[in-house]
Design a protein around this motif. Structure first.
Motif, PDB file in Angstrom:
ATOM      1  N   SER A   1       0.831  -1.201   0.000  1.00 11.76           N
ATOM      2  CA  SER A   1       0.000   0.000   0.000  1.00 11.76           C
ATOM      3  C   SER A   1       0.867   1.253   0.000  1.00 11.76           C
ATOM      4  N   CYS A   2       1.939   1.228   0.767  1.00 14.43           N
ATOM      5  CA  CYS A   2       2.849   2.378   0.805  1.00 14.43           C
ATOM      6  C   CYS A   2       3.506   2.592  -0.562  1.00 14.43           C
ATOM      7  N   VAL A   3       3.849   1.496  -1.216  1.00 12.73           N
ATOM      8  CA  VAL A   3       4.462   1.609  -2.545  1.00 12.73           C
ATOM      9  C   VAL A   3       3.503   2.244  -3.532  1.00 12.73           C
ATOM     10  N   LEU A   4       2.230   1.851  -3.489  1.00 17.58           N
ATOM     11  CA  LEU A   4       1.232   2.414  -4.401  1.00 17.58           C
ATOM     12  C   LEU A   4       1.054   3.913  -4.176  1.00 17.58           C
ATOM     13  N   LEU A   5       1.121   4.334  -2.923  1.00 17.31           N
ATOM     14  CA  LEU A   5       1.022   5.759  -2.631  1.00 17.31           C
ATOM     15  C   LEU A   5       2.260   6.511  -3.102  1.00 17.31           C
ATOM     16  N   LEU A   6       3.404   5.817  -3.067  1.00 17.56           N
ATOM     17  CA  LEU A   6       4.665   6.469  -3.400  1.00 17.56           C
ATOM     18  C   LEU A   6       4.845   6.681  -4.902  1.00 17.56           C
ATOM     19  N   VAL A   7       4.253   5.807  -5.729  1.00 22.02           N
ATOM     20  CA  VAL A   7       4.491   5.841  -7.174  1.00 22.02           C
ATOM     21  C   VAL A   7       4.162   7.188  -7.812  1.00 22.02           C
ATOM     22  N   PRO A   8       2.944   7.744  -7.629  1.00 20.48           N
ATOM     23  CA  PRO A   8       2.671   9.038  -8.274  1.00 20.48           C
ATOM     24  C   PRO A   8       3.543  10.162  -7.742  1.00 20.48           C
TER      25      PRO A   8
ATOM     26  N   THR B   1      -4.784  10.507  -5.222  1.00 22.33           N
ATOM     27  CA  THR B   1      -4.330   9.270  -4.575  1.00 22.33           C
ATOM     28  C   THR B   1      -3.413   9.469  -3.377  1.00 22.33           C
ATOM     29  N   VAL B   2      -2.681  10.569  -3.294  1.00 30.10           N
ATOM     30  CA  VAL B   2      -1.685  10.747  -2.232  1.00 30.10           C
ATOM     31  C   VAL B   2      -2.288  11.559  -1.088  1.00 30.10           C
ATOM     32  N   PRO B   3      -2.204  11.077   0.162  1.00 28.36           N
ATOM     33  CA  PRO B   3      -2.747  11.834   1.294  1.00 28.36           C
ATOM     34  C   PRO B   3      -1.880  13.031   1.644  1.00 28.36           C
TER      35      PRO B   3
ATOM     36  N   VAL C   1       3.180  16.845 -16.867  1.00 30.65           N
ATOM     37  CA  VAL C   1       2.605  17.293 -15.599  1.00 30.65           C
ATOM     38  C   VAL C   1       1.080  17.360 -15.666  1.00 30.65           C
ATOM     39  N   LEU C   2       0.514  17.629 -16.844  1.00 33.66           N
ATOM     40  CA  LEU C   2      -0.941  17.657 -16.958  1.00 33.66           C
ATOM     41  C   LEU C   2      -1.556  16.282 -16.724  1.00 33.66           C
ATOM     42  N   VAL C   3      -0.817  15.232 -17.012  1.00 34.94           N
ATOM     43  CA  VAL C   3      -1.305  13.874 -16.774  1.00 34.94           C
ATOM     44  C   VAL C   3      -1.104  13.455 -15.315  1.00 34.94           C
ATOM     45  N   LEU C   4       0.073  13.730 -14.748  1.00 39.60           N
ATOM     46  CA  LEU C   4       0.415  13.198 -13.431  1.00 39.60           C
ATOM     47  C   LEU C   4      -0.153  13.979 -12.254  1.00 39.60           C
TER      48      LEU C   4
ATOM     49  N   ARG D   1       9.847   2.865   9.416  1.00 35.51           N
ATOM     50  CA  ARG D   1      10.674   1.823   8.811  1.00 35.51           C
ATOM     51  C   ARG D   1      10.848   2.016   7.311  1.00 35.51           C
ATOM     52  N   ALA D   2       9.873   2.704   6.680  1.00 36.66           N
ATOM     53  CA  ALA D   2       9.890   2.857   5.228  1.00 36.66           C
ATOM     54  C   ALA D   2      10.561   4.145   4.768  1.00 36.66           C
ATOM     55  N   VAL D   3      10.831   5.084   5.695  1.00 34.05           N
ATOM     56  CA  VAL D   3      11.297   6.410   5.292  1.00 34.05           C
ATOM     57  C   VAL D   3      12.651   6.388   4.581  1.00 34.05           C
ATOM     58  N   PRO D   4      13.704   5.764   5.134  1.00 33.29           N
ATOM     59  CA  PRO D   4      15.000   5.818   4.437  1.00 33.29           C
ATOM     60  C   PRO D   4      14.957   5.249   3.020  1.00 33.29           C
ATOM     61  N   VAL D   5      14.272   4.097   2.856  1.00 31.88           N
ATOM     62  CA  VAL D   5      14.212   3.490   1.524  1.00 31.88           C
ATOM     63  C   VAL D   5      13.309   4.298   0.601  1.00 31.88           C
ATOM     64  N   ALA D   6      12.245   4.898   1.146  1.00 29.50           N
ATOM     65  CA  ALA D   6      11.357   5.725   0.331  1.00 29.50           C
ATOM     66  C   ALA D   6      12.096   6.956  -0.188  1.00 29.50           C
ATOM     67  N   LEU D   7      12.950   7.527   0.645  1.00 28.95           N
ATOM     68  CA  LEU D   7      13.770   8.640   0.173  1.00 28.95           C
ATOM     69  C   LEU D   7      14.678   8.178  -0.966  1.00 28.95           C
ATOM     70  N   GLY D   8      15.164   6.946  -0.859  1.00 22.33           N
ATOM     71  CA  GLY D   8      15.951   6.388  -1.947  1.00 22.33           C
ATOM     72  C   GLY D   8      15.123   6.195  -3.202  1.00 22.33           C
ATOM     73  N   ALA D   9      13.826   5.915  -3.037  1.00 18.40           N
ATOM     74  CA  ALA D   9      12.957   5.750  -4.205  1.00 18.40           C
ATOM     75  C   ALA D   9      12.797   7.063  -4.952  1.00 18.40           C
ATOM     76  N   ILE D  10      12.777   8.180  -4.219  1.00 22.61           N
ATOM     77  CA  ILE D  10      12.736   9.484  -4.879  1.00 22.61           C
ATOM     78  C   ILE D  10      13.978   9.653  -5.743  1.00 22.61           C
ATOM     79  N   THR D  11      15.128   9.272  -5.194  1.00 24.87           N
ATOM     80  CA  THR D  11      16.365   9.347  -5.964  1.00 24.87           C
ATOM     81  C   THR D  11      16.314   8.414  -7.165  1.00 24.87           C
ATOM     82  N   THR D  12      15.675   7.245  -6.990  1.00 23.22           N
ATOM     83  CA  THR D  12      15.515   6.338  -8.124  1.00 23.22           C
ATOM     84  C   THR D  12      14.713   7.006  -9.228  1.00 23.22           C
ATOM     85  N   GLY D  13      13.652   7.705  -8.838  1.00 25.96           N
ATOM     86  CA  GLY D  13      12.873   8.439  -9.826  1.00 25.96           C
ATOM     87  C   GLY D  13      13.716   9.451 -10.568  1.00 25.96           C
ATOM     88  N   LEU D  14      14.557  10.174  -9.826  1.00 24.72           N
ATOM     89  CA  LEU D  14      15.442  11.144 -10.468  1.00 24.72           C
ATOM     90  C   LEU D  14      16.410  10.431 -11.411  1.00 24.72           C
TER      91      LEU D  14
END
Length: 521
Positions: A54-61, A228-230, A218-221, A174-187
């Motif tokens: 569920s956290c991953v789905l929120l993180l994707v957009p 979807t994101v709280p 950006v008009l799509v995303l 528990r998810a914060v450090p890796v989620a921050l890494g996911a932002i870098t993955t997006g970059l």
């Protein structure tokens, strides 16, 4: 702004952290006045009960929209020669510098607004401004109008620090450090896709197609993120220091203008000295004003505290190397084949080097997050800065063959991937939760100043080593000595950043996602 006490919103007194009193921080729930159901626009606390999926789905957009921060650069780098030829200007580097200058002001200013009104809301507004800037650039009839559009696009640089803060506020610790890494993955992924898409668009339709693509993206995303994101429930209601933003932005812009124009004006010319002196006065006034304000734009004491000052200084050095080399490498690759250098590639050919670099960066982002969590964020930071230094040295010594540039790009990809996730984790560990967005904004200031300074300074170095200029097409060919000196200078600045990181005292413990409290050393 709606008064929380008048609506009887539930508040949570946050513990006092060092010199900061967090009594004004609130967790906003749906006001009874509106009888709203929980939904995507309802401020919430941490999603501790959510599953990893569920956290991953929120993180994707959020990750995908944050990619515009890198896309506005990775798409544009291959288009720089075409843009310079279209507008007949040798100062095309300002198409990059103006983005960083706007970010210098926007990140601390809008970062504080985000702490007050909501980080998701600020991300949405920045995306709208980016879309408007993309439209202006796509239709620009002249170089000044293009710069106006690029300035509007620069407001999107606040998206990354807001995303970091939103992750800390919403996801389980528990998810914060890796989620921050996911932002870098997006970059990193945007660094992969950007050069390919940019090269194809420039070769097929011209540079304007790059900005049409940005607009559509950006008009799509943006609507997807809104739905979807709280929203974060952390609020810090304080006044926005517009005067401080003007002083800081004007002072930084003046210094970069003097650096960029000093060689043509003359370094000892009255105009150059006047601009430098005026910028110095503005920045001095900024510091004095911030020290006296109860609610400053940038808390100078927080900025100069041991937990942040060395991180920000090293971030500046790393960003200098990243921004400067990202500007110079496409010029080197698209230089005609000459003895000892030049690969003679077109805009799409640049992707041959930037795509592998982006892939390595995408892999190293989550790895850097894991290293930060299991070892220490400073360890990730040292890896990043050492790789950036090594990559610059390789390019300075070896740049005649494609494989040589490719090796350097791969090494720099390691540095790129580790750099942003380690710096963001260092900031998260150093400050209270309610200061995350504005403190990450300070990191953004250091990053943008480093990028802008790197582009400006290396652009000046190249301008002093012009081999020839084609009067018909507007294309400029630089001498090998200009490229060599540029890369050596980037290596020297990154090397100083390595030394700073070696001796910094913060970030030596495993990352906790901000749960250990702010660092005081």
């Amino acid at each position: 702004m709606i008064n929380a006490s008048a609506l009887k919103l539930p508040t949570a007194r946050i513990r006092e952290a060092g010199p900061y009193r967090e009594e004004n921080a609130v967790r906003d729930a749906s006001p009874p006045l509106f009888n709203a159901r929980p939904g995507p626009d309802t401020a919430v606390g941490r999603l501790d009960a959510r599953s990893t999926a569920s956290c991953v789905l929120l993180l994707v957009p959020l990750v995908l929209l944050t990619e515009v921060v890198a896309l506005e650069l990775s798409l544009v780098y291959p288009a720089l020669p075409a843009m310079a030829a279209e507008f007949r200007t040798p100062a095309i580097g300002w198409a990059l510098t103006v983005v960083s200058l706007v970010g210098v002001v926007a990140q601390p200013l809008l970062g504080k607004v985000a702490d007050a009104v909501g980080k998701k809301r600020m991300i949405t507004l920045a995306a709208v401004a980016f879309a408007a800037g993309s439209l202006v650039c796509a239709l620009a009839p002249s170089f000044p109008v293009l710069l106006i559009g690029r300035a509007l696009q620069g407001t999107c640089l606040v998206i990354a620090p807001c995303a970091y803060g939103l992750i800390r506020d919403v996801l389980p610790p528990r998810a914060v450090p890796v989620a921050l890494g996911a932002i870098t993955t997006g970059l990193g992924l945007s660094a992969v896709a950007g050069p390919v898409i940019g090269g194809l668009l420039v070769n097929a339709f011209g540079f304007r197609a790059v900005f049409w693509f940005c607009l559509a993206y950006v008009l799509v995303l943006t609507p997807v993120l809104v739905l979807t994101v709280p929203e974060s429930g952390v609020r810090l209601r304080r006044r926005v220091d517009l005067a401080g933003g003007v002083l800081f932005g004007a002072g930084a812009a003046g210094l970069l203008l003097a650096v960029g124009q000093g060689s043509s004006w003359g370094w000892a010319a009255p105009r150059t000295l006047a601009v430098i002196g005026g910028a110095g006065v503005l920045l001095a006034l900024f510091v004095l004003c911030e020290l006296r304000r109860e609610e400053p734009l940038i808390d100078v004491r927080l900025l100069t505290g041991p937990a942040l000052r060395w991180t920000l200084l090293a971030t500046f050095g790393g960003a200098f190397a990243i921004g400067g080399q990202a500007f110079v490498v496409p010029l080197l690759v698209q230089t005609p084949k000459l003895p000892g250098y030049g690969l003679g590639a077109d805009a799409l050919g640049v992707a041959m080097f930037l795509v592998p670099q982006g892939l390595v960066g995408a892999v190293c982002g989550p790895v850097g997050g894991l290293v930060a969590r299991r070892r220490a964020p400073r360890t990730s930071f040292l890896v990043a800065l050492a790789a950036l230094t090594a990559g610059a040295v390789i390019l300075a010594m070896l740049h005649a063959e494609p494989w040589q540039v490719l090796v350097a790009a791969l090494v720099q990809g390691i540095g790129f991937g580790f750099f942003f996730v380690s710096a963001s984790n260092l900031v998260v560990e150093a400050v209270p939760a309610t200061h995350t967005a504005v403190s990450a904004g300070m990191m953004g200031v250091a990053n943008n100043l480093g990028n802008a300074t790197g582009v400006t300074v290396l652009g000046v170095v190249l301008a002093q080593h012009v081999l020839r200029a084609d009067q018909d097409t507007g294309r400029i060919v630089y001498a090998e000595s200009g490229f060599t000196l540029s890369f050596l200078l980037a290596a020297a600045v990154a090397g100083v950043a390595v030394a700073v990181a070696v001796f910094m005292r913060g970030g030596r413990s495993p990352a906790t996602g901000g749960q250990a409290g702010p660092v005081h050393v």
